[in-house]
Design an enzyme around this catalytic site. Sequence first.
Site, short mmCIF file in Angstrom:
data_model
loop_
_atom_site.label_atom_id
_atom_site.label_comp_id
_atom_site.label_asym_id
_atom_site.label_seq_id
_atom_site.Cartn_x
_atom_site.Cartn_y
_atom_site.Cartn_z
N GLY A 227 0.88 -1.21 0.17
CA GLY A 227 -0.11 -0.02 -0.16
C GLY A 227 1.06 1.34 -0.11
N SER A 228 0.28 2.38 0.54
CA SER A 228 0.94 3.76 0.27
C SER A 228 2.11 3.66 1.43
CB SER A 228 0.06 4.70 0.64
OG SER A 228 -0.45 4.47 1.77
N THR A 229 3.15 4.62 1.53
CA THR A 229 4.22 4.69 2.33
C THR A 229 3.60 5.29 3.55
OG1 THR A 229 5.55 5.30 0.29
CG2 THR A 229 6.34 6.09 2.47
N GLY A 232 2.22 2.41 5.60
CA GLY A 232 3.66 1.78 5.89
C GLY A 232 4.09 2.26 7.14
N GLU A 249 5.63 -3.35 1.01
CA GLU A 249 5.66 -3.09 -0.43
C GLU A 249 4.92 -1.59 -0.86
OE1 GLU A 249 7.55 -4.80 -2.21
OE2 GLU A 249 7.75 -6.58 -1.03
N GLU A 383 3.63 10.45 -5.97
CA GLU A 383 3.04 9.39 -6.80
C GLU A 383 1.67 9.63 -7.22
OE1 GLU A 383 2.33 5.70 -4.63
OE2 GLU A 383 2.94 4.55 -6.02
#
Length: 489
Positions: A227-229, A232, A249, A383
Amino acid sequence: MQVLNKLLINGSWVDSVNGKTIDIINPHDNSLITKVAEATEGDVDLAVDAAKSAFPEWAAKTGSERGLLLLKLADKIEECAEELAQLESLDTGHPIRDTRNLDVKRTALCFRYFGGMADKLEGATIPVDEGFLNFTTREPIGVIGQIVPWNFPLMFTSWKMAPALAAGNTIVIKPSEITPLSTLRIAEMMLEVGFPAGVVNVVVGYGHTAGSRLSEHEDVGKIAFTGSTATGQRIVQASAGNLKKVQLELGGKGANIIFEDADINQVVGGSAWAIFHNQGQACIAGSRIIIHESIAEEFCEKFVALAKSICIGDPSDPKTEMGPLTSRLHQQRVLEYCVIAKEEGATILCGGKEPSTPSLVDGFYVEPTIVLAKYTDRVCQEEVFGPFVSITTFKNDDEALEIANSTQYGLGAGLWTKDIGRAHYFAREMHAGMVWVNCYKRVHPASPFGGVGRSGYGREMGFEVMREYTQVKSVWINVDANIPPFYKR
Ligand code: NAD
């Protein structure tokens, strides 16, 4: 086509504890597909309990017993390929030609690959001091929490579940609240082929409730997250309580470098695939084209012509090459980046808006968008995760590398050149977990997948991921009766 709408806990399909549901929306026309039970903290606790109880027996099975079930599942997926392709297309908006030719096939391939891997987990014999045998074994971790996003829900279900199960772990998976349908169907197939109750549990829910509970749960030994940073980072914080393992990831901002010696026609098609496949909703999308100034004009002309010719439409139509984005919220986010690009002085070469076709106005569509921008612009650093690509020119190799490595991300990157020496140099120097030369976005269950920097850590796929889903035990055996213990009396 079966549309499941309950949670799977301990082998039973159940409503959520609080009776709440989540609306699942068709991105093509904004209509309601179904309402799915919404898991919150209490449901996650029940699912983790089930996975914990199922663990000892599952871990005690031989690798080949576990592998056989994964192989049967792969066969079942192939038998039901058309149904799964339609379900995934309905829920996500992926064009049916892609779900048929890529998503479903790759999902079966992944379960089959790890079915074959399950009985091949070996340890090592390590040369140590004379008189001792030292060897390692790989043991499963226990209950694995898996949290996946909405962009490739079917495929990511296989990427997450297959290696974890092969290694002997049990699972609580939380699909995205936006696209849970294919994960639920795969879980049903698992029961059909004989996976024991509790080995796989599915809790559909929001991140701030179900996802957050799973991440902090004391009985979860590892969280595997895609998923998104930003999410995370939250998961890492939530994991601190019991020091669970975390595999991340995360986002990407893929550099796609085109050198002056590249085959321009190959590059135009390859770069379009790199960004427009799945409407650009791919962490490894080639979203930054970095091109030598001497060929930029010719490339832009051909690339824009190709983008304008892409067939946008109803994902269930086999002619469709690009469907809608997966949610209204995400469509709005991508369109906002088109505004930001203009505000920063970028030139929009095509797209930047919703298509005006009357049959698509209720859906979450965005035209393929190409902008000429400075590499420091927000649209070249953040992104966008949509059919949106920036083009920046360079004069020499040093400048190309500097631009390529200028973001906080480091997931996938590509380069196009006939110069083998240059290809090796850039493959080594690019800040990325994966590099493609004269191709883009190749994935295979045997090849490690993952990123560096803000794109996360850990690797999916290949033997690498088996390390992620196991822990190593080192065993020492005294094989020489004459070795004196230190306190011999
Ligand atoms: P997201 O981070 O918002 O959500 C991903 C998942 O995390 C969802 O299931 C969501 O419910 C859950 N979640 C949200 N908040 C949470 C929390 N506080 N605790 C636990 N779980 C939580 O991301 P998204 O918008 O669904 O997906 C797009 C992102 O995923 C992009 O950044 C993309 O690059 C990334 N992605 C990465 C990879 C990769 O392999 N590196 C692959 C695909 C997508």
